[in-house]
Design a protein around this motif. Structure first.
Motif: not given
Length: 271
Positions: A88-104
């Motif tokens: 299983m694969f999942a995504i969730t929102s985060c802030d730009e400066n959080e560790k491992d944040a990716l622009r989707w």
């Protein structure tokens, strides 16, 4: 003629209340039998789903469709999560400066649009994990859930739609890259049994990406005060859970010392 008259008379004497009574009897019969019926939950993938949230995975990139982007309002950065055991694969929102944040997505004024996320190193690992054909791309539907106030999209990688990608070897033949198909184990069945469906959703909510460390701290502290045996059992359970969380985060080691547990300190090697 006499028989017809008798039938008409019987019908007339059968009042509306009688019909309701018969209907209620049938309803009760179905209600009683329902638990013993072996229902399957019909796969959503068997229906038209062009407008449903989905991810497309290629050998060197991933792309989320517009429905997926729009499903998480105003979100520009996400974190990706994977459960190798349950595929299983999942995504969730985060802030730009959080560790491992990716622009989707691409954000322009008040509009966001999908973008191709190049990630060859990641997709190579994913193709190897799933034993996928490098000459194909895969589309997986996303299911939006909420856990502890946080929204997630979850993708079951086992249930994927397969598309051929045109290669150099296909130059002399016609390849329809827009037509997708499912493997026989998916296309050849209606769906999965209700209990299996419930189990998978339970895994999604509790096993794929959700840390229960706070609950473990509370439970451990409570039992440790009363029973050393119970404390040892809770300690062992905590180590197993944290080891699992460490495997999800990609780390090899997890700090789970007894002293740390008592102080509510847990580490998976990442910030």
């Amino acid at each position: 003629m006499e028989q017809v008259e008798l039938m008409n008379a019987a019908t007339e004497s059968f009042t509306e209340d009688d019909f309701c009574t018969e209907k209620e009897k049938r309803r009760l019969e179905l209600e009683k039998a329902f638990g013993g019926l072996k229902f399957l939950v019909i796969r959503k993938e068997l229906f038209a789903h062009r407008c449903d949230p989905a991810i497309t995975i290629r050998k060197d990139s991933i792309t989320f469709n517009a429905a997926c982007i729009n499903g998480l309002e105003d979100v520009v950065y996400i974190q990706l999560l994977i459960c190798e055991e349950e595929k299983m694969f999942a995504i969730t929102s985060c802030d730009e400066n959080e560790k491992d944040a990716l622009r989707w997505c691409i954000q322009k004024e008040d509009k966001r649009k999908s973008r191709k996320m190049t990630c060859k190193d990641f997709t190579e690992k994913l193709y190897k994990l799933m034993n996928w054909d490098m000459n194909c791309r895969y589309k997986v539907l996303g299911y939006k859930i909420e856990f502890e106030g946080q929204e997630y999209y979850v993708f079951d990688l086992v249930v994927k739609e397969i598309f051929r990608e045109k290669t150099k070897d296909d130059e002399n033949e016609t390849v329809d890259t827009r037509k997708g198909y499912y493997s026989e184990d998916i296309a050849g069945t209606f769906g999965v049994p209700v209990e299996e469906h419930k189990r998978k959703m339970q895994l999604v909510r509790e096993g794929v990406y959700v840390s229960t460390t706070e609950d473990m701290v509370d439970t451990y502290s409570e039992f440790a005060k009363k029973d050393d045996t119970a404390a040892d059992a809770i300690s062992q359970y905590g180590e197993e859970q944290l080891s699992f969380l460490g495997s999800i985060s990609g780390e090899d080691t997890v700090s789970t010392s007894l002293e740390d547990k008592e102080n509510g300190i847990y580490s998976t090697g990442s910030e």
